[in-house]
Design an enzyme around this catalytic site. Sequence first.
Site, PDB file in Angstrom:
ATOM      1  N   ARG A  45     -17.457  -3.482 -18.154  1.00  0.00           N
ATOM      2  CA  ARG A  45     -17.008  -4.685 -17.436  1.00  0.00           C
ATOM      3  C   ARG A  45     -16.155  -4.254 -16.252  1.00  0.00           C
ATOM      4  O   ARG A  45     -15.613  -3.155 -16.234  1.00  0.00           O
ATOM      5  CB  ARG A  45     -16.172  -5.605 -18.339  1.00  0.00           C
TER       6      ARG A  45
ATOM      7  N   ASP B 113       0.814  -1.230   0.000  1.00  0.00           N
ATOM      8  CA  ASP B 113       0.000   0.000   0.000  1.00  0.00           C
ATOM      9  C   ASP B 113       0.846   1.279   0.000  1.00  0.00           C
ATOM     10  O   ASP B 113       0.332   2.349  -0.296  1.00  0.00           O
ATOM     11  CB  ASP B 113      -0.924   0.033   1.225  1.00  0.00           C
TER      12      ASP B 113
HETATM   13  O1  F6P Z   1      -2.436  -3.991   3.330  1.00  0.00           O
HETATM   14  C1  F6P Z   1      -2.201  -4.811   2.239  1.00  0.00           C
HETATM   15  C2  F6P Z   1      -3.495  -5.291   1.639  1.00  0.00           C
HETATM   16  O2  F6P Z   1      -3.190  -6.096   0.517  1.00  0.00           O
HETATM   17  C3  F6P Z   1      -4.473  -4.195   1.265  1.00  0.00           C
HETATM   18  O3  F6P Z   1      -4.137  -3.545   0.070  1.00  0.00           O
HETATM   19  C4  F6P Z   1      -5.765  -4.966   1.242  1.00  0.00           C
HETATM   20  O4  F6P Z   1      -6.884  -4.143   1.519  1.00  0.00           O
HETATM   21  C5  F6P Z   1      -5.579  -5.958   2.344  1.00  0.00           C
HETATM   22  O5  F6P Z   1      -4.198  -6.097   2.571  1.00  0.00           O
HETATM   23  C6  F6P Z   1      -6.169  -7.313   2.072  1.00  0.00           C
HETATM   24  O6  F6P Z   1      -6.024  -8.077   3.219  1.00  0.00           O
HETATM   25  P1  F6P Z   1      -6.291  -9.631   3.270  1.00  0.00           P
HETATM   26  O7  F6P Z   1      -5.166 -10.315   2.565  1.00  0.00           O
HETATM   27  O8  F6P Z   1      -6.305  -9.930   4.715  1.00  0.00           O
HETATM   28  O9  F6P Z   1      -7.580  -9.888   2.581  1.00  0.00           O
END
Ligand code: F6P
Length: 366
Positions: A283, A143
């Site tokens: 889409r 992120d």
């Molecule tokens: O913080 C990293 C991240 O990949 C975010 O971009 C995403 O919202 C989240 O983790 C997804 O988390 P999980 O793998 O627990 O679904």
Amino acid sequence: MKKKALILTGGGDCPGLNAVIRGVVKRAELTDDWEVVGSIQSFDGVLHEPQEIVELNGSNVAGIHYQGGTILGTTTKGGPFAWPTKGKDGAWDFVDRSDEMIQTLKDMGVEAVISIGGDGSQRISNRLYDQGLNIIGVPKTIDNDLLSTDYTFGFQTAVQVATEAVDRLVTTAASHNRVIILEVMGRDAGWIALSSAIAGGAEVCLIPEIPYKLDVILEKINTRFKKGRGHVIIVVAEGAVEQGGGALSEVSDEIGNENLKLGGVAHKLLHDLKTAGCDVDMRETVLGHLQRGGTPTAFDRILATQFGVSAMELAIEGNFGKMVAYQHPNIVPVPFLEAVKDQNFVSPDSALVATARGTGMSLGDK
Ligand code: F6P
């Protein structure tokens, strides 16, 4: 007897974790007096009975720098301050085991802990440091939302994957005269969305930091389809919000996972555009965990290796309570308190936003 450093990976995985682990071990092996062990699944390996601690050395970290994921495993659930425990009535309770864990680490002869994690993990490290643990942080997350470091490793790889997705979607969208909405990760930060939208040449990019208006997007689509044919790629960050609205999220049903689950914004946008009268074919594609898996880019391998080597050097110096950070061109130690005081978001006044607007890209606000 050698001094012992314990390394662990916490929070969501991201490409480059193994390169950090290898960097730490390689640097430690250049000394005569340090050895490295790993805790399986973040701090759980220390607290589990029996413990899950593995020896790390030049042989078992050889060649792991280009592997995605983490050889130590990771978790987004629980942790030393909120250890999930089932009561007699079957209900879950969360117990603070931090003091017990710090004592256990002392008993194990651990003199330094290197914790690789995102902002949640750095906050945990800060609390453990306050309680007396010799700990060093390494910032990771796709992120890129951590303060004090120009980049977190994993981010560039995610941007590369998202950019490839845009490239692929353009050809199919153009062939069919369609609008294709690509939903990418990033939580409350729009770094992945904006970077991949610029790299891929998307027409619209929606990020949490700049709430969008539906009619602005509609107008962009209409302009592009003025002569009857056209295509539009919309990259939308999972945390993007409509003006006056909120992000689409749900509470996780996984015991001990306090993170909100984000997602669904591409689907909502497609539906809203249709309802608002958009009559071209549309889409949606949700890129999901493809952004997190697989081999890290060269940039991320280099950054991760730099972080690993620097973290081990801090351990050797006895310089604890810090997170290693990339402040171009240097890797510097930053006190946890400074690193976790806020998050790193895309500024609407930033050069990156100006570049996007300068190419004619709509950010959905005007
Ligand atoms: O913080 C990293 C991240 O990949 C975010 O971009 C995403 O919202 C989240 O983790 C997804 O988390 P999980 O793998 O627990 O679904």
